[in-house]
Design a protein around this motif. Sequence first.
Motif, PDB file in Angstrom:
ATOM      1  N   GLU A 251      58.375  22.922  38.762  1.00 60.46           N
ATOM      2  CA  GLU A 251      58.514  24.044  37.839  1.00 60.46           C
ATOM      3  C   GLU A 251      57.996  23.677  36.452  1.00 60.46           C
ATOM      4  OE1 GLU A 251      62.042  26.878  35.897  1.00 60.46           O
ATOM      5  OE2 GLU A 251      62.466  25.575  37.626  1.00 60.46           O
ATOM      6  N   ALA A 252      58.348  22.481  35.976  1.00 56.99           N
ATOM      7  CA  ALA A 252      57.892  22.046  34.659  1.00 56.99           C
ATOM      8  C   ALA A 252      56.374  21.912  34.616  1.00 56.99           C
ATOM      9  CB  ALA A 252      58.553  20.710  34.299  1.00 56.99           C
ATOM     10  N   MET A 253      55.777  21.444  35.704  1.00 56.25           N
ATOM     11  CA  MET A 253      54.327  21.281  35.742  1.00 56.25           C
ATOM     12  C   MET A 253      53.624  22.631  35.686  1.00 56.25           C
ATOM     13  SD  MET A 253      52.524  18.446  35.793  1.00 56.25           S
ATOM     14  CE  MET A 253      53.506  17.243  36.708  1.00 56.25           C
ATOM     15  N   LYS A 254      54.138  23.630  36.421  1.00 55.89           N
ATOM     16  CA  LYS A 254      53.523  24.959  36.413  1.00 55.89           C
ATOM     17  C   LYS A 254      53.611  25.580  35.021  1.00 55.89           C
ATOM     18  CE  LYS A 254      51.993  28.948  38.063  1.00 55.89           C
ATOM     19  NZ  LYS A 254      52.113  29.792  36.858  1.00 55.89           N
ATOM     20  N   LYS A 255      54.768  25.482  34.373  1.00 51.75           N
ATOM     21  CA  LYS A 255      54.913  26.057  33.038  1.00 51.75           C
ATOM     22  C   LYS A 255      53.999  25.363  32.035  1.00 51.75           C
ATOM     23  CE  LYS A 255      59.716  27.599  33.591  1.00 51.75           C
ATOM     24  NZ  LYS A 255      61.121  27.418  33.131  1.00 51.75           N
ATOM     25  N   ARG A 256      53.851  24.062  32.138  1.00 59.00           N
ATOM     26  CA  ARG A 256      52.994  23.325  31.195  1.00 59.00           C
ATOM     27  C   ARG A 256      51.526  23.638  31.442  1.00 59.00           C
ATOM     28  NH1 ARG A 256      53.430  18.725  27.978  1.00 59.00           N
ATOM     29  NH2 ARG A 256      51.580  18.839  26.601  1.00 59.00           N
ATOM     30  N   PHE A 257      51.138  23.774  32.697  1.00 60.53           N
ATOM     31  CA  PHE A 257      49.756  24.149  33.006  1.00 60.53           C
ATOM     32  C   PHE A 257      49.432  25.512  32.399  1.00 60.53           C
ATOM     33  CE2 PHE A 257      48.693  21.493  37.043  1.00 60.53           C
ATOM     34  CZ  PHE A 257      48.811  20.339  36.289  1.00 60.53           C
ATOM     35  N   ASP A 258      50.369  26.461  32.536  1.00 57.75           N
ATOM     36  CA  ASP A 258      50.144  27.791  31.962  1.00 57.75           C
ATOM     37  C   ASP A 258      50.011  27.717  30.442  1.00 57.75           C
ATOM     38  OD1 ASP A 258      50.309  28.815  34.500  1.00 57.75           O
ATOM     39  OD2 ASP A 258      52.404  29.482  34.301  1.00 57.75           O
ATOM     40  N   LYS A 259      50.844  26.877  29.822  1.00 59.64           N
ATOM     41  CA  LYS A 259      50.800  26.746  28.365  1.00 59.64           C
ATOM     42  C   LYS A 259      49.500  26.116  27.898  1.00 59.64           C
ATOM     43  CE  LYS A 259      53.459  24.799  24.525  1.00 59.64           C
ATOM     44  NZ  LYS A 259      54.675  24.021  24.143  1.00 59.64           N
ATOM     45  N   GLU A 260      48.983  25.178  28.669  1.00 62.46           N
ATOM     46  CA  GLU A 260      47.759  24.464  28.298  1.00 62.46           C
ATOM     47  C   GLU A 260      46.501  25.183  28.768  1.00 62.46           C
ATOM     48  OE1 GLU A 260      47.530  21.760  26.450  1.00 62.46           O
ATOM     49  OE2 GLU A 260      49.701  21.478  26.224  1.00 62.46           O
ATOM     50  N   GLY A 261      46.654  26.303  29.465  1.00 59.62           N
ATOM     51  CA  GLY A 261      45.491  27.026  29.945  1.00 59.62           C
ATOM     52  C   GLY A 261      44.832  26.382  31.149  1.00 59.62           C
ATOM     53  N   ILE A 262      45.563  25.563  31.868  1.00 59.60           N
ATOM     54  CA  ILE A 262      45.037  24.922  33.081  1.00 59.60           C
ATOM     55  C   ILE A 262      45.324  25.848  34.259  1.00 59.60           C
ATOM     56  CG2 ILE A 262      45.209  22.920  34.602  1.00 59.60           C
ATOM     57  CD1 ILE A 262      46.140  21.311  32.158  1.00 59.60           C
ATOM     58  N   SER A 263      44.303  26.204  34.971  1.00 68.64           N
ATOM     59  CA  SER A 263      44.466  27.160  36.069  1.00 68.64           C
ATOM     60  C   SER A 263      44.732  26.439  37.373  1.00 68.64           C
ATOM     61  CB  SER A 263      43.209  28.031  36.206  1.00 68.64           C
ATOM     62  OG  SER A 263      42.064  27.230  36.466  1.00 68.64           O
ATOM     63  N   ILE A 264      45.592  27.039  38.180  1.00 75.47           N
ATOM     64  CA  ILE A 264      45.879  26.542  39.525  1.00 75.47           C
ATOM     65  C   ILE A 264      45.217  27.513  40.506  1.00 75.47           C
ATOM     66  CG2 ILE A 264      47.659  25.970  41.207  1.00 75.47           C
ATOM     67  CD1 ILE A 264      49.557  25.435  38.911  1.00 75.47           C
ATOM     68  N   PRO A 265      44.063  27.164  41.027  1.00 78.47           N
ATOM     69  CA  PRO A 265      43.320  28.112  41.863  1.00 78.47           C
ATOM     70  C   PRO A 265      43.976  28.313  43.215  1.00 78.47           C
ATOM     71  CG  PRO A 265      42.227  26.000  41.863  1.00 78.47           C
ATOM     72  CD  PRO A 265      43.376  25.877  40.904  1.00 78.47           C
ATOM     73  N   PHE A 266      43.609  29.397  43.836  1.00 80.07           N
ATOM     74  CA  PHE A 266      44.074  29.705  45.178  1.00 80.07           C
ATOM     75  C   PHE A 266      42.880  30.211  45.968  1.00 80.07           C
ATOM     76  CE2 PHE A 266      44.958  33.164  42.257  1.00 80.07           C
ATOM     77  CZ  PHE A 266      44.319  34.242  42.848  1.00 80.07           C
ATOM     78  N   PRO A 267      42.922  30.114  47.279  1.00 79.03           N
ATOM     79  CA  PRO A 267      41.768  30.519  48.087  1.00 79.03           C
ATOM     80  C   PRO A 267      41.360  31.966  47.803  1.00 79.03           C
ATOM     81  CG  PRO A 267      43.361  29.338  49.427  1.00 79.03           C
ATOM     82  CD  PRO A 267      44.012  29.596  48.108  1.00 79.03           C
ATOM     83  N   GLN A 268      40.079  32.178  47.588  1.00 79.04           N
ATOM     84  CA  GLN A 268      39.551  33.508  47.347  1.00 79.04           C
ATOM     85  C   GLN A 268      38.312  33.720  48.209  1.00 79.04           C
ATOM     86  OE1 GLN A 268      39.289  34.711  43.146  1.00 79.04           O
ATOM     87  NE2 GLN A 268      40.305  32.800  42.586  1.00 79.04           N
ATOM     88  N   ARG A 269      38.036  34.963  48.439  1.00 79.21           N
ATOM     89  CA  ARG A 269      36.860  35.301  49.226  1.00 79.21           C
ATOM     90  C   ARG A 269      36.133  36.457  48.549  1.00 79.21           C
ATOM     91  NH1 ARG A 269      37.520  36.005  55.557  1.00 79.21           N
ATOM     92  NH2 ARG A 269      37.773  33.745  55.236  1.00 79.21           N
ATOM     93  N   ASP A 270      34.854  36.275  48.324  1.00 78.62           N
ATOM     94  CA  ASP A 270      34.026  37.328  47.741  1.00 78.62           C
ATOM     95  C   ASP A 270      33.437  38.184  48.850  1.00 78.62           C
ATOM     96  OD1 ASP A 270      34.509  36.376  45.211  1.00 78.62           O
ATOM     97  OD2 ASP A 270      32.750  35.042  45.219  1.00 78.62           O
ATOM     98  N   VAL A 271      33.599  39.495  48.713  1.00 79.14           N
ATOM     99  CA  VAL A 271      33.067  40.440  49.692  1.00 79.14           C
ATOM    100  C   VAL A 271      31.936  41.248  49.022  1.00 79.14           C
ATOM    101  CG1 VAL A 271      33.580  42.379  51.194  1.00 79.14           C
ATOM    102  CG2 VAL A 271      35.291  40.576  50.844  1.00 79.14           C
ATOM    103  N   HIS A 272      30.745  41.200  49.556  1.00 83.58           N
ATOM    104  CA  HIS A 272      29.589  41.920  49.045  1.00 83.58           C
ATOM    105  C   HIS A 272      29.304  43.117  49.955  1.00 83.58           C
ATOM    106  CE1 HIS A 272      28.692  38.597  46.231  1.00 83.58           C
ATOM    107  NE2 HIS A 272      29.084  37.803  47.249  1.00 83.58           N
ATOM    108  N   LEU A 273      29.223  44.293  49.354  1.00 82.35           N
ATOM    109  CA  LEU A 273      28.949  45.516  50.107  1.00 82.35           C
ATOM    110  C   LEU A 273      27.509  45.915  49.915  1.00 82.35           C
ATOM    111  CD1 LEU A 273      32.198  47.577  49.255  1.00 82.35           C
ATOM    112  CD2 LEU A 273      31.742  46.148  51.261  1.00 82.35           C
ATOM    113  N   HIS A 274      26.825  46.167  50.951  1.00 79.55           N
ATOM    114  CA  HIS A 274      25.423  46.607  50.930  1.00 79.55           C
ATOM    115  C   HIS A 274      25.355  48.024  51.495  1.00 79.55           C
ATOM    116  CE1 HIS A 274      23.928  42.546  49.956  1.00 79.55           C
ATOM    117  NE2 HIS A 274      24.877  42.109  50.802  1.00 79.55           N
ATOM    118  N   GLN A 275      24.787  48.914  50.699  1.00 76.10           N
ATOM    119  CA  GLN A 275      24.653  50.292  51.152  1.00 76.10           C
ATOM    120  C   GLN A 275      23.369  50.426  51.957  1.00 76.10           C
ATOM    121  OE1 GLN A 275      24.759  53.125  48.028  1.00 76.10           O
ATOM    122  NE2 GLN A 275      24.819  54.907  49.396  1.00 76.10           N
TER     123      GLN A 275
END
Length: 278
Positions: A251-275
């Motif tokens: 908990e302390a690490m997450k709060k400090r990361f947020d305060k310092e602007g350090i991001s904790i990434p999570f899996p993301q997926r980009d979806v491209h739509l073609h018409q």
Amino acid sequence: MEEITGLLNKDNMDALVAAVSAFGLKLLAAIVVFVVGRWLVGRVTRLLEAGMKRADTDPTLISFFRNIIYFGLLTMVVIAAVSQLGVQTTSFIAVLGAAGLAIGLALQGSLANFAAGVLMIIFRPFKAGDYVEVAGVAGSVEELHLFTTKLRTPDNKIIIIPNAQVTNEPITNYSALDTRRLDLQFGVSYSDDLDHVRRVIKEVLDAEERLLEDPAPTIGLLTLGDNSVNFAVRPWVRSSDYWGVYFDLQEAMKKRFDKEGISIPFPQRDVHLHQVAS
């Protein structure tokens, strides 16, 4: 005729007296053997019990062996006393042996649990109060019996495990040593400054008073993951403080990361739509 009858009666009386006298002597000998033997059995049992107590043997094991030795020796005394009466004890011993074999075959599983219980009491892989993981179950040891082990799980359930299952699988004792290492992992973005991240992690660890200075905490770059740069954080704590520090530190690490602007990434997926033109 009357003289012959009187002679026969006299002979019968003499024979009867002789038989009663002989049986009386045998009975007396049997009583003496039983009384003296029982006294010796009690004496030997008490000496063995005192010796096991001096050797700091488990009380459960002392009670069990005391009873086994007492009744085993007493059975021998009874057989010896009966033999004084002229009774053939060979067949009696054979019957006892056969009965013991039959009982042993019928109680194979129970005897396996008993043997495992004796071994655990002797070698002490854990004791009451230890937090262990055995037979796929984790919990605090409530009681250790000759046939079963009773655990209390963190959600307050009682689980009773046969001792044979306990000894047939690896035993993990989390309470055996005074200190434990926390194995934590924190992922940050590839765009974050790694030196800054390392410095922030160290400051959070320094602020936690329950962490041990020796061994010193380890902070290292563990992996370059698909979505994050993962740091391994390995501080040491007392075993009693493990879970408290584990929860508070994350908990302390997450709060400090947020305060310092350090991001904790999570899996993301980009979806491209073609018409596509109809």
